[in-house]
Design an enzyme around this catalytic site. Structure first.
Site, mmCIF file in Angstrom:
data_model
loop_
_atom_site.group_PDB
_atom_site.id
_atom_site.type_symbol
_atom_site.label_atom_id
_atom_site.label_comp_id
_atom_site.label_asym_id
_atom_site.label_seq_id
_atom_site.Cartn_x
_atom_site.Cartn_y
_atom_site.Cartn_z
ATOM 1 N N SER A 1 31.180 7.047 1.400
ATOM 2 C CA SER A 1 32.403 7.485 0.715
ATOM 3 C C SER A 1 32.598 6.710 -0.575
ATOM 4 O O SER A 1 32.987 7.282 -1.601
ATOM 5 C CB SER A 1 33.615 7.294 1.629
ATOM 6 O OG SER A 1 33.539 8.134 2.744
ATOM 7 N N ARG B 1 23.019 4.445 8.920
ATOM 8 C CA ARG B 1 22.207 4.817 7.772
ATOM 9 C C ARG B 1 21.025 3.882 7.579
ATOM 10 O O ARG B 1 19.963 4.299 7.150
ATOM 11 C CB ARG B 1 23.045 4.796 6.495
ATOM 12 C CG ARG B 1 24.160 5.809 6.470
ATOM 13 C CD ARG B 1 25.074 5.565 5.314
ATOM 14 N NE ARG B 1 25.719 4.261 5.516
ATOM 15 C CZ ARG B 1 26.756 3.829 4.835
ATOM 16 N NH1 ARG B 1 27.255 4.551 3.879
ATOM 17 N NH2 ARG B 1 27.283 2.657 5.097
ATOM 18 N N HIS C 1 29.104 12.179 7.239
ATOM 19 C CA HIS C 1 30.096 12.122 8.316
ATOM 20 C C HIS C 1 30.084 13.418 9.114
ATOM 21 O O HIS C 1 30.086 13.415 10.348
ATOM 22 C CB HIS C 1 31.517 11.945 7.753
ATOM 23 C CG HIS C 1 31.790 10.649 7.109
ATOM 24 N ND1 HIS C 1 32.384 10.565 5.868
ATOM 25 C CD2 HIS C 1 31.597 9.369 7.525
ATOM 26 C CE1 HIS C 1 32.538 9.299 5.548
ATOM 27 N NE2 HIS C 1 32.068 8.544 6.532
ATOM 28 N N LYS D 1 44.740 -1.486 2.371
ATOM 29 C CA LYS D 1 43.930 -0.810 1.364
ATOM 30 C C LYS D 1 44.618 0.470 0.910
ATOM 31 O O LYS D 1 45.219 1.172 1.700
ATOM 32 C CB LYS D 1 42.562 -0.457 1.945
ATOM 33 C CG LYS D 1 41.676 -1.651 2.218
ATOM 34 C CD LYS D 1 40.421 -1.221 2.918
ATOM 35 C CE LYS D 1 39.283 -1.115 1.951
ATOM 36 N NZ LYS D 1 38.014 -0.792 2.612
#
Length: 160
Positions: A129, A92, A19, A43
């Site tokens: 993460s 990614r 990040h 969440k």
């Protein structure tokens, strides 16, 4: 001349070196970079939104053109409210592209906002993460994958 502004959105639970790499690169391309933490009430994160924002402020403190904020709801609404015309996203893998392309096209359709995709530094292409949290939960060493401030907070939170 108009100030070039962008947003780097995400959950950042926690912020990783991947990040941070994207944020630093965006800060070289834009006059003002807003790192926007998504508030998702459905969440429960490892870190609260406030903790994530504090960590982001700490690890981007040396970047004079980066600010940290949070948002809830549609990113396009946040961007319209803040007059931010560009979203910067790191990619990614091909699987990221498939998802992010759809989001980019929808965002553009809804508001005309543009998305700049930044290829992830190969050193961080595997990093997420979720993976960092999983490894840290089981006592694995995530040093070098997250900023030192995040590593200390992870160790304090997870006791590893």
């Amino acid at each position: 001349m108009t100030e070039r502004r962008c947003v780097c959105p995400g959950s950042f639970d926690p912020v990783t070196n991947g990040h941070l790499d994207v944020i630093e690169r965006a800060s070289r391309l834009y006059d003002q970079v807003t790192v926007a933490v998504l508030v998702n009430e459905t969440k429960t994160g490892l870190f609260s939104v406030e903790e994530r924002m504090d960590l982001l402020r700490e690890v981007t403190a040396d970047l004079g053109n980066v600010t940290v904020d949070s948002f809830q709801g549609l990113l396009v609404d946040y961007c319209r409210d803040k007059s931010i015309p560009v979203v910067v996203k790191g990619l990614r893998a091909v699987s990221d592209f498939d998802y992010e392309l759809q989001m980019s096209q929808m965002n553009n359709r809804l508001s005309g906002i543009e998305t700049l995709f930044v290829a992830t530094n190969p050193d961080y292409s595997f990093l997420s993460s979720s993976l960092v949290k999983e490894v840290a939960r089981w006592g694995g060493d995530v040093a070098g994958l997250v900023p030192d401030a995040v590593l200390a907070r992870l160790r304090g939170r997870l006791g590893s």
